[in-house]
Design a protein around this motif. Structure first.
Motif, mmCIF file in Angstrom:
data_model
loop_
_atom_site.group_PDB
_atom_site.id
_atom_site.type_symbol
_atom_site.label_atom_id
_atom_site.label_comp_id
_atom_site.label_asym_id
_atom_site.label_seq_id
_atom_site.Cartn_x
_atom_site.Cartn_y
_atom_site.Cartn_z
ATOM 1 N N TYR A 41 35.915 39.500 35.908
ATOM 2 C CA TYR A 41 34.667 39.644 37.326
ATOM 3 C C TYR A 41 35.385 41.178 36.498
ATOM 4 C CZ TYR A 41 34.212 40.098 42.111
ATOM 5 O OH TYR A 41 33.869 40.699 43.076
ATOM 6 N N GLN A 42 36.830 41.791 36.326
ATOM 7 C CA GLN A 42 36.939 43.395 36.437
ATOM 8 C C GLN A 42 35.539 44.078 34.856
ATOM 9 O OE1 GLN A 42 39.839 44.716 36.568
ATOM 10 N NE2 GLN A 42 38.497 47.064 36.609
ATOM 11 N N TRP A 55 37.028 43.902 44.322
ATOM 12 C CA TRP A 55 37.650 43.838 43.549
ATOM 13 C C TRP A 55 38.389 42.742 44.377
ATOM 14 C CZ3 TRP A 55 38.786 42.039 38.523
ATOM 15 C CH2 TRP A 55 39.959 41.599 38.853
ATOM 16 N N LEU A 69 37.903 38.711 44.691
ATOM 17 C CA LEU A 69 38.201 37.923 43.123
ATOM 18 C C LEU A 69 37.799 36.923 44.013
ATOM 19 C CD1 LEU A 69 38.437 37.536 40.063
ATOM 20 C CD2 LEU A 69 41.330 38.341 41.037
ATOM 21 N N ASP A 70 39.038 36.273 44.731
ATOM 22 C CA ASP A 70 40.228 35.063 44.961
ATOM 23 C C ASP A 70 38.531 34.089 45.556
ATOM 24 O OD1 ASP A 70 42.347 36.002 43.958
ATOM 25 O OD2 ASP A 70 42.727 35.807 45.709
ATOM 26 N N TYR A 100 41.695 31.070 36.362
ATOM 27 C CA TYR A 100 42.125 32.058 36.951
ATOM 28 C C TYR A 100 42.146 33.244 36.276
ATOM 29 C CZ TYR A 100 43.295 35.033 40.777
ATOM 30 O OH TYR A 100 43.746 35.921 41.978
ATOM 31 N N PHE A 151 36.150 32.992 42.431
ATOM 32 C CA PHE A 151 36.530 32.423 42.093
ATOM 33 C C PHE A 151 37.022 31.005 42.568
ATOM 34 C CE2 PHE A 151 40.444 29.445 40.848
ATOM 35 C CZ PHE A 151 40.051 29.581 39.302
ATOM 36 N N HIS A 189 39.088 34.216 34.570
ATOM 37 C CA HIS A 189 37.917 34.922 35.634
ATOM 38 C C HIS A 189 38.375 36.650 35.923
ATOM 39 C CE1 HIS A 189 35.535 34.878 38.790
ATOM 40 N NE2 HIS A 189 36.659 35.547 39.940
ATOM 41 N N LYS A 190 39.461 36.875 36.402
ATOM 42 C CA LYS A 190 40.367 38.338 36.346
ATOM 43 C C LYS A 190 39.652 38.711 35.208
ATOM 44 C CE LYS A 190 44.543 38.520 37.388
ATOM 45 N NZ LYS A 190 45.449 38.619 37.168
#
Length: 146
Positions: free
Chosen positions: A44-45, A10, A13-14, A37, A17, A40-41
């Motif tokens: 990604y989760q 996790w 993530l940034d 964003y 991104f 994307h979160k």
């Protein structure tokens, strides 16, 4: 220098991104629109919780210089990767793909075939796959009839 893959988490993530929205990455992606964003979160989760997917960071010593993603389905797994802008053109794609092949045998032992889709004008990625031992099976042709 030491090169290796580590499983992303996790906290990555940034970084992922930012890399995903790099103009060259967007140009070479099948969906070239900029990534939002919040979307994307959520994506990604879901990726991190999916046992058929794995996101890796490609490391040079202790510095992340690229990423690779695997989506497995039976005995096939689809591969995608990118290298950060500062490290492109240095042979990292080929090295990452070879490391990935070894990693897949550990993480997804049922996978027999790795498959990658590359846009026709993305010659750098196409060459990296060929140099890493992949074979080009076919080409797809499309016509816009609007």
């Amino acid at each position: 220098m030491e090169y290796y893959l580590k499983t992303a988490c996790w906290k990555d993530l940034d970084l992922l991104f930012a890399w995903a929205n790099d103009p060259a990455v967007r140009k070479n992606s099948f969906s070239s629109k900029e990534i939002v964003y919040e979307e994307h979160k959520v994506w990604y989760q879901m990726l991190l919780s999916d046992p058929d997917c794995r996101q890796y960071l490609y490391m040079q010593d202790d510095l992340p210089v690229g990423q690779a993603r695997i989506v497995s389905a039976g005995d096939n797994a689809e591969v995608s990767y990118s290298i950060c802008a500062e490290k492109r053109g240095m042979g990292h794609g080929k090295r990452l793909l070879r490391l990935l092949q070894k990693q897949i045998t550990k993480d997804f032992p049922q996978v027999k075939y790795l498959v990658a889709k590359v846009k026709a004008d993305n010659t750098a990625s196409g060459n990296a796959f060929l140099s890493a031992g992949y074979q080009k099976d076919y080409e797809v042709y499309r016509m816009d009839c609007r």
